[in-house]
Scaffold this motif. Structure first.
Motif, mmCIF file in Angstrom:
data_model
loop_
_atom_site.group_PDB
_atom_site.id
_atom_site.type_symbol
_atom_site.label_atom_id
_atom_site.label_comp_id
_atom_site.label_asym_id
_atom_site.label_seq_id
_atom_site.Cartn_x
_atom_site.Cartn_y
_atom_site.Cartn_z
ATOM 1 N N GLU A 11 15.845 4.752 -28.758
ATOM 2 C CA GLU A 11 15.391 4.261 -27.598
ATOM 3 C C GLU A 11 15.860 5.539 -26.697
ATOM 4 N N ARG A 12 17.204 6.151 -26.946
ATOM 5 C CA ARG A 12 18.010 6.963 -26.091
ATOM 6 C C ARG A 12 16.990 8.420 -25.734
ATOM 7 N N ALA A 13 16.304 8.636 -27.139
ATOM 8 C CA ALA A 13 15.303 10.075 -26.961
ATOM 9 C C ALA A 13 14.776 9.990 -25.323
ATOM 10 N N LEU A 14 14.060 8.963 -24.998
ATOM 11 C CA LEU A 14 13.389 8.782 -23.948
ATOM 12 C C LEU A 14 14.229 9.000 -22.618
ATOM 13 N N GLU A 15 15.324 8.378 -22.606
ATOM 14 C CA GLU A 15 16.280 8.556 -21.525
ATOM 15 C C GLU A 15 16.786 10.037 -21.629
ATOM 16 N N LEU A 16 16.940 10.725 -22.426
ATOM 17 C CA LEU A 16 17.355 12.160 -22.552
ATOM 18 C C LEU A 16 16.172 12.810 -21.967
ATOM 19 N N LEU A 17 14.840 12.688 -22.380
ATOM 20 C CA LEU A 17 13.803 13.284 -21.981
ATOM 21 C C LEU A 17 13.658 13.296 -20.517
ATOM 22 N N ALA A 18 14.023 12.181 -19.859
ATOM 23 C CA ALA A 18 13.938 11.779 -18.273
ATOM 24 C C ALA A 18 15.164 12.664 -17.829
ATOM 25 N N ALA A 19 16.155 12.396 -18.451
ATOM 26 C CA ALA A 19 17.216 13.395 -17.944
ATOM 27 C C ALA A 19 17.249 14.726 -17.757
ATOM 28 N N VAL A 20 16.152 15.351 -18.552
ATOM 29 C CA VAL A 20 16.049 16.891 -18.517
ATOM 30 C C VAL A 20 14.652 17.269 -17.802
ATOM 31 N N GLY A 21 14.230 16.150 -16.962
ATOM 32 C CA GLY A 21 13.264 16.408 -16.111
ATOM 33 C C GLY A 21 11.866 16.275 -16.951
ATOM 34 N N LEU A 22 11.536 15.591 -17.809
ATOM 35 C CA LEU A 22 10.361 15.639 -18.648
ATOM 36 C C LEU A 22 10.079 14.061 -18.895
ATOM 37 N N ALA A 23 10.423 13.260 -18.097
ATOM 38 C CA ALA A 23 9.954 11.677 -18.004
ATOM 39 C C ALA A 23 8.337 11.760 -18.158
ATOM 40 N N GLY A 24 7.822 10.805 -19.094
ATOM 41 C CA GLY A 24 6.492 10.612 -19.032
ATOM 42 C C GLY A 24 5.933 11.537 -20.251
#
Length: 233
Positions: A129-142
């Motif tokens: 699940e943390r993969a999506l959290e990190l994508l959001a953290a680097v500005g790539l949410a969604g």
């Protein structure tokens, strides 16, 4: 370089996160890249290494990461000598404790962004699940279902950083992480990198030619034929 109060001093009895003792590396025709290099990285420390091209900065990272082997010398991670481990044990230690940010990204084109970032979690048998959290953290949410071909160079570097940090490694190696980025994106990436390093109590080495990038670290070292020396202010 950073001198803010977010950097916590390491515990007195904590072993160095990394030690390199007498590392020597040469290539064909006797070209010596590293000659008996000694280096220690304290637990929780973030160091930038600068120096001329060809002096051995990337070679040092590759040796630590196990992507290349030294002719002689020792590498210890959390006090464990890598040469004392068999191949499987050394691979497991690096898989669990290291995160590597490559200058050339090495994002896998046939995997989605979420799958790329989740790879270290998958290899370590951890929840993804943390993969999506990190994508959001680097500005790539969604953007988790997008593929690398849909990204700019700066966005691919963000994916590479998310992948390197997703499993909360204790030692992060970054090879020119802003080398392909515009100044604004580089500033954002460096802020994210430092934030994640400090939030997870990690140690990190960043190789860079950029004085601005190096300034984000706790201290700056310059590599030359004589080894690593503090940057003269």
């Amino acid at each position: 370089m950073h001198t803010d109060t977010e950097t916590m001093p390491p515990a007195v009895d904590a072993p160095p996160a990394l030690e390199c003792r007498g590392l020597r590396k040469s290539y064909g025709h006797g070209r010596v890249v590293l000659a008996h290099l000694d280096f220690a990285l304290a637990a929780g420390e973030y160091v930038a290494i600068m120096g001329d091209s060809g002096v051995g900065k990337s070679t040092l990272l590759n040796l630590i990461a196990g992507l290349d082997s030294a002719n002689s010398g020792m590498i210890l991670i959390d006090g464990v000598s890598m040469s004392s481990l068999d191949d499987d044990a050394a691979t497991l230690l690096r898989r669990q404790k290291l995160g590597f940010i490559f200058q050339a990204f090495h994002v896998l084109p046939h995997l989605t962004l979420q799958q790329n970032v989740a790879l270290p979690l998958l290899l370590n048998g951890a929840p993804q699940e943390r993969a999506l959290e990190l994508l959001a953290a680097v500005g790539l949410a969604g953007r988790g279902n997008d593929f690398p071909r849909q990204l700019s160079g700066g966005e691919m570097q963000r994916v590479a950083i998310a992948r390197a940090l997703v499993h909360r490694p204790k030692l992060i190696l970054a090879d020119e992480p802003t080398g392909n980025l515009d100044p604004d994106t580089a500033h954002e990436v460096l802020a994210l990198l430092r934030q994640e390093i400090k939030a997870n109590g990690a140690s990190a080495i960043m190789v860079t030619h950029s004085a601005a990038a190096a300034a984000s670290a706790d201290r700056i070292l310059v590599m030359s034929a004589d080894g690593l020396q503090p940057l003269k202010q």
